[in-house]
Every structure is written in C-alpha cells, then in structure tokens.
Design a protein around this motif. Sequence first.
Motif, PDB file in Angstrom:
ATOM      1  N   ALA A  81       0.838  -1.209   0.000  1.00  0.00           N
ATOM      2  CA  ALA A  81       0.000   0.000   0.000  1.00  0.00           C
ATOM      3  C   ALA A  81       0.870   1.255   0.000  1.00  0.00           C
ATOM      4  O   ALA A  81       0.559   2.246  -0.676  1.00  0.00           O
ATOM      5  CB  ALA A  81      -0.927  -0.015   1.213  1.00  0.00           C
ATOM      6  N   ARG A  82       1.955   1.216   0.753  1.00  0.00           N
ATOM      7  CA  ARG A  82       2.880   2.353   0.758  1.00  0.00           C
ATOM      8  C   ARG A  82       3.506   2.552  -0.622  1.00  0.00           C
ATOM      9  O   ARG A  82       3.745   3.680  -1.052  1.00  0.00           O
ATOM     10  CB  ARG A  82       3.972   2.137   1.809  1.00  0.00           C
ATOM     11  CG  ARG A  82       3.479   2.161   3.237  1.00  0.00           C
ATOM     12  CD  ARG A  82       4.633   2.046   4.233  1.00  0.00           C
ATOM     13  NE  ARG A  82       4.155   2.097   5.611  1.00  0.00           N
ATOM     14  CZ  ARG A  82       4.955   2.206   6.673  1.00  0.00           C
ATOM     15  NH1 ARG A  82       6.271   2.277   6.499  1.00  0.00           N
ATOM     16  NH2 ARG A  82       4.452   2.247   7.896  1.00  0.00           N
ATOM     17  N   PHE A  83       3.791   1.447  -1.290  1.00  0.00           N
ATOM     18  CA  PHE A  83       4.353   1.548  -2.637  1.00  0.00           C
ATOM     19  C   PHE A  83       3.389   2.253  -3.580  1.00  0.00           C
ATOM     20  O   PHE A  83       3.777   3.139  -4.344  1.00  0.00           O
ATOM     21  CB  PHE A  83       4.698   0.158  -3.165  1.00  0.00           C
ATOM     22  CG  PHE A  83       4.873   0.109  -4.657  1.00  0.00           C
ATOM     23  CD1 PHE A  83       5.975   0.698  -5.264  1.00  0.00           C
ATOM     24  CD2 PHE A  83       3.910  -0.494  -5.468  1.00  0.00           C
ATOM     25  CE1 PHE A  83       6.129   0.669  -6.642  1.00  0.00           C
ATOM     26  CE2 PHE A  83       4.060  -0.525  -6.838  1.00  0.00           C
ATOM     27  CZ  PHE A  83       5.176   0.062  -7.429  1.00  0.00           C
ATOM     28  N   HIS A  84       2.109   1.866  -3.547  1.00  0.00           N
ATOM     29  CA  HIS A  84       1.118   2.531  -4.406  1.00  0.00           C
ATOM     30  C   HIS A  84       1.113   4.040  -4.149  1.00  0.00           C
ATOM     31  O   HIS A  84       1.114   4.845  -5.087  1.00  0.00           O
ATOM     32  CB  HIS A  84      -0.282   1.967  -4.146  1.00  0.00           C
ATOM     33  CG  HIS A  84      -0.487   0.556  -4.602  1.00  0.00           C
ATOM     34  ND1 HIS A  84      -0.261   0.142  -5.894  1.00  0.00           N
ATOM     35  CD2 HIS A  84      -0.909  -0.548  -3.919  1.00  0.00           C
ATOM     36  CE1 HIS A  84      -0.539  -1.156  -5.995  1.00  0.00           C
ATOM     37  NE2 HIS A  84      -0.932  -1.595  -4.816  1.00  0.00           N
ATOM     38  N   ALA A  85       1.109   4.429  -2.868  1.00  0.00           N
ATOM     39  CA  ALA A  85       1.056   5.844  -2.512  1.00  0.00           C
ATOM     40  C   ALA A  85       2.310   6.582  -2.971  1.00  0.00           C
ATOM     41  O   ALA A  85       2.237   7.703  -3.496  1.00  0.00           O
ATOM     42  CB  ALA A  85       0.873   5.992  -1.003  1.00  0.00           C
ATOM     43  N   GLU A  86       3.466   5.956  -2.786  1.00  0.00           N
ATOM     44  CA  GLU A  86       4.720   6.602  -3.188  1.00  0.00           C
ATOM     45  C   GLU A  86       4.817   6.705  -4.706  1.00  0.00           C
ATOM     46  O   GLU A  86       5.317   7.699  -5.238  1.00  0.00           O
ATOM     47  CB  GLU A  86       5.907   5.810  -2.630  1.00  0.00           C
ATOM     48  CG  GLU A  86       7.265   6.445  -2.874  1.00  0.00           C
ATOM     49  CD  GLU A  86       7.439   7.771  -2.155  1.00  0.00           C
ATOM     50  OE1 GLU A  86       8.344   8.548  -2.551  1.00  0.00           O
ATOM     51  OE2 GLU A  86       6.681   8.039  -1.210  1.00  0.00           O
ATOM     52  N   HIS A  87       4.326   5.682  -5.417  1.00  0.00           N
ATOM     53  CA  HIS A  87       4.331   5.717  -6.876  1.00  0.00           C
ATOM     54  C   HIS A  87       3.459   6.869  -7.381  1.00  0.00           C
ATOM     55  O   HIS A  87       3.836   7.590  -8.318  1.00  0.00           O
ATOM     56  CB  HIS A  87       3.836   4.381  -7.425  1.00  0.00           C
ATOM     57  CG  HIS A  87       4.124   4.165  -8.882  1.00  0.00           C
ATOM     58  ND1 HIS A  87       3.360   4.742  -9.877  1.00  0.00           N
ATOM     59  CD2 HIS A  87       5.096   3.458  -9.526  1.00  0.00           C
ATOM     60  CE1 HIS A  87       3.836   4.383 -11.057  1.00  0.00           C
ATOM     61  NE2 HIS A  87       4.902   3.605 -10.875  1.00  0.00           N
TER      62      HIS A  87
END
Length: 704
Positions: A583-589
């Motif tokens: 989920a953090r990856f989606h937000a950072e992307h």
Amino acid sequence: MSETSSPARTPGSIRIGIDTGGTFTDVVAFDQSTGALLTTKTPSTPADPAEGFLAGIAKILDVARVPSTERAGAIDAVSHGTTVATNQLLEGKVDRLGFITTAGYEAMLEIARQSVPDGYGNSYFWVKPDRIVPRDLVRGVEGRLDHTGAELRPFDEHRARRVARWFRERGIDTLGVCFLHAYANPAHEERMREILAEEHPSAIVSISSEVLREYREYERAMTTLVDAAVKPRLSRYVGNITTRLAEYREGLPFYVMKSNGGVLSAGEVVHQPITTVLSGPAAGALGAALIARSAGFDKVLTCDGGGTSTDVTVVVDGEPTLTTEGSVGGYPSKIPMIDVVTVGAGGGSIAWLSAEGSLKVGPQSAGADPGPLCYAKGGTEVTVTDAHVVLGRIPPRLLGGEIPLDVTAARTGVDALATRLGLSPEACAAGILEISAWNQANALRQLTVKRGLDVRDFALTTFGGSGSLLLCRLIDILDIPTVLVPPNPGNVSAFGLLTVDVKNDYVLTHVRLHAALAPAEVAEVYDDLTSRAAAALLAEGFTAERHRFVRTADLRYFGQAFEVRVAVPAGPIETSLLDEVAARFHAEHRALYGYDFATDATQQVEWVNLRVSGIGPIRRPEIAPVSTSAPHATPTGTRPVCFDADRGYLETPVFPRPDLVPGQEIAGPAIIEEFGACVPLHPGFVARVDDYLNLIVTREESDR
C-alpha cells in the motif's frame, strides 16, 4: 558556533569535524562536556590534503585554547568528509584496471545499457566514451550460477589461475570481479579472490558480492570497478591521516563520512571506498537539515556553495532524500547515497568566452591553487569571486582578515574581459554572477522537478563559503518564499559531520510477485541482513542495546524496469505487514509519477530488493535558542556596492553578523559579514534574525 574559548572541559571531550573542500578546509569542534561549538577555517592544500587537515586540527585547538601539553588527551574523535574519491572520478584519473567476469560476458561494459545522453536524436553526434576498463583488459572465467544461486556449471579453477597470472605478468594490480548472479551466491567470486591472493598477491581486489548484492550485472560491475579504482588512492590518503593523527594519540578514533548519510571508522572505510564518493556533500545536507528543522522548516532545499562547485539536495520531513541511481562523473553507482546534484558554480568557477563569443561560467575552476585573480597566487583567469570583489559584495579581506584580496588584480581581469565583450566592467561582473545564479537555480529545479515537487513549496537553506552570495537572485529566479542562512554558513558541512551516526547498508535481491511472497522467506532474508548489520556495529564498538535497524524494500509494478523504495515497518514479518508495504508503494508511486494501479487487480506488484540499514547513534550537538538582552547591532561602516549594473554603486551599510541579536531586522541594501561568509542583501529584501541566530531572508513586501 563561535570562535571564543569554552568553559572548563573534561579530558577527551572534544569531537572534531573536518570538511576538506577545493579551496578551504572547514573545522568545527564540539566540546561534549560543556556543549560549546567552535569553528574555524584554513586554506586547503591540494598537493597534500593531509597538511590542511592537520593544520585545521591545530587551529581549532588554538581557538579552544587547549594547551599544547593537553592536546593529546583532549580529542575524543575526529570525523572527516573527503572528496578524494569524488575528485578522482570527476577528473577521470582512473589507473589501469582489470575486470574478471563470467566467460561469454566479456563485452558487458561495452554493451552497457545502450543509452544515449539526451535521447536517440543525439546519437549521430554522440561519441561513445571510453569504458572504465578497456576491452583488452577484460578476462572471462568459466562457471555459472542461476538466479537462485544454484550452480549450473562448476567454477573453472585452472582458467582462473591462468587469468590471475595474465594480470600479474602485465602489471595490472587493481582488479574488479563480477560474476553473473553472485548476489545470490558469492562462492565463485570468493574462490576467485582466493586464487588471486595465491597467484597475484600484490593485487587490490573488489568483488561484487561484497560491494553490491543486487541484480543487474552492468550496474553491479560498474559499482565494483569504481570501488576498486578508488581503493588505492583512498587507502593511502586515509592511512596517511591515521598515521599523522597518531602524533596526538595512538589509536585516536577517526571516522570518514559516507555517501549514505552515516560515518564509518577509517579502518573499515578502506574496505568500502565507494561508500565515500559523495562524502562531503552528504555531511552538508545533513547539517543543514538539522539546522532547518530546529528553526521550524521541514521541507527544505539545500544549496552548498564552495570554491569549486555547488551541491544541492532536497530535504523532506527533516531527512535528505536518498537514491541508488546516482553517478559520479561518467560512472554509475548503485550504492545508497544522498541525492545530490552538483553544478560547477563555485567561487572559483572561471568566466570564459565560447567560440561564438558568448560569456560562460564554469565548470572549470581555479580552485585553491592558483585560485581567483584576487588571491594573488598566480591565477590568470577571472572567476566568480573576482566578480564579487569588483562589485564590492565581499570584503577585501577573507577569514576575518587572514587572507587579503588583491582588488586591483580582480578589477584588471574583469576590465579586460569586459572589453572583449563590449560591456562596462560592472555589467560584465554582474553578468558573471547572473550566469552563476542561473546555473544554481537550474540544478535546484532539476532535483525537484524529477521528483514531482514544486520548488516554490520549499524554503532554501544556503551555506558554504559562497552559498549565500547569490541568495537574493535565487529568490527571484525560483520564486521561493524564504531563505535560511545558518550561523557560520561556511562551516555547516563540518558541523554536519558531528551530527551523523555510524551507518551501514545491506541489500539482497529477492524478486517475487507480491501475491506469491512468502512471509517466512522475507523474514529469513531480513534476519540475515540484520545479523550482518549488527556484527558490523559491534565491530565499531556499539553494544547491542544501542543498535538501531531500518528496513526498506524496492518494489515496482510487474513489467517496469525501475523500482520505488518504501519503508518496511518494524515488527514480525506477516502477510498484513507485507500488504502494508505494498500500500505504501502505491502511494509513493502516485506521489512520484502522478498515478498508481492500487485498484487494478490485473497489475501486479513485484518485490525486487530487501534492505537493512544498521545504525549506531552518537551524541549530537544541541541547537538551542539564544536569549540575550544585548542591543540591536549597528553598522560598523559602509562601502560602495553594486547590486545592479544599471544603477551603479550604492553606499551600503556593513553589519557584523556576530553582533546581530534575535528579533533584529535589516532591510536591503546591506552587507552582513562574518568569519568565512558574507550575505549581500539586495534592495527590496529583508533579513530577520530568528531565535537560533539564523538569518531568515524574504522579499520586503512579503515580510511586512
């Protein structure tokens, strides 16, 4: 930070930070028993940097009024930011290297990534640069592993010995070894190193499984070869200083700044020389980040202006941003480093005319020797510093009067250049500074735009000897609201060396789709990396209860070629924790690129690299607010200063910065001077002194 003596101290209480730049060596001392901070500067000695280093220690101990009979026991530790590796790579001074790789992949360096600078439209004009190792000094050895580390073909020891002898017979004593998939299993590389030790014992060897345990063989090979290339020179440099420090005390702790924002003992850093390639700029970014955060600024751009170049970084939430996609000179490096953009726009940057007759500034620099014309040390070309001198923006003597400047020589040089351009001397000097300001502004834009950031959302922190000289123009060019200038800005990098922890980074490639990720496997990798980090911290003298570990991971969408790094929370590795990382990856992307596939079930997330940083915390100097009943400072005099070539010189008040008190405001035009730095405050700008003695510079109308 001041240049006055401190109260009574206890033995072994002084920690010293030394940043060696192209022109000056900056020194800061922190007395842990009293909390006092002391600063000074001394000219760098490019022919033998150790001379300037030792001179800086002697000078700061003079400032601290430590008797000669007590100096051996007064120093607790010395931390150093060095540009030895950086300068070697920037100048292309790489000695003959040999490269040993998997048989059949000898052309790896030549093929590289098939990328052409500025896109393929430039391919007609682009000339392929020389490789770090020419093709005739590359040798292959049979033996093959797969991506899991399983052996497909055995290591050919007979061929390995022939290769070792071949390099020995040709006098190639610095070697890099990179076998396919050695990140997953180092056995073949380790055996190659053992054979080299037997057949070519004088060789200096770097193996990729120790330098960078990540996949992508080209980047891993280049990083390993850069490590090997800088190892001999850095080892000699660090060894020389270690020997000289023994004059104070045998075994005096000596730390070297790393590119990742940590320090490492000199004895260990010689085995990891590539970790120092951006040593100096990293210290400045960390020091500026701490100062800005204390003053209430969490989103900051830092601008470190020295004698040779200007380094800019982005600080978000009080921490400089990191990258593993950096490069130094023409050499890519995948090690973790603070994301720094360097531009040749320092005080010593040379003004010159192109073949078309256009005025250019940098990247060539006069450095410390011979230096600008005004140094009167044999310089023959006009520099940025000479332009400042001619316009009256810096005083005719530097470092509190220690270095007198030859104003006549600077004016003569600028006059000659102005004549060639058909300009007045003032217009020529102002043009030099305008080009330099735009060079710095473009570097700041490059760093923010590529991250999807708006430069106008940030405050700017300027430091370094020349970093604050053009701050008013940067406010105008970039339309930024605020600039913060710390006290003693010329010594912020040295101060930063006293604020950093011991830090080691460990990584292992572990490519898995998120849906197929096994928590037990991930936990096993993280446990192994954490154990390695803990062992390194124990070797550095940190007991287990002081260890701190930070976990991160590189993720991407399936099919992408590059990853996004995200934090992995503390706690047991369970499915819920792995989902939180995704989920953090989606937000950072989305923050980086403006989109994500969080709601698209057909677009899978893929894990690539697992990382652990082991941190050994040190005691940082405290930045405390200043309380004083002293009256507001008044000008010590005036001098003619040109802020605008069309308006000529204005009789401008000169304020001594050490006398300024919290709450005081100064409206431009004004000059604010201190030991090692100067702030020209243009008409229409105002500087306010905050509770920490920082200068907060804004446009006059926005401050009222």
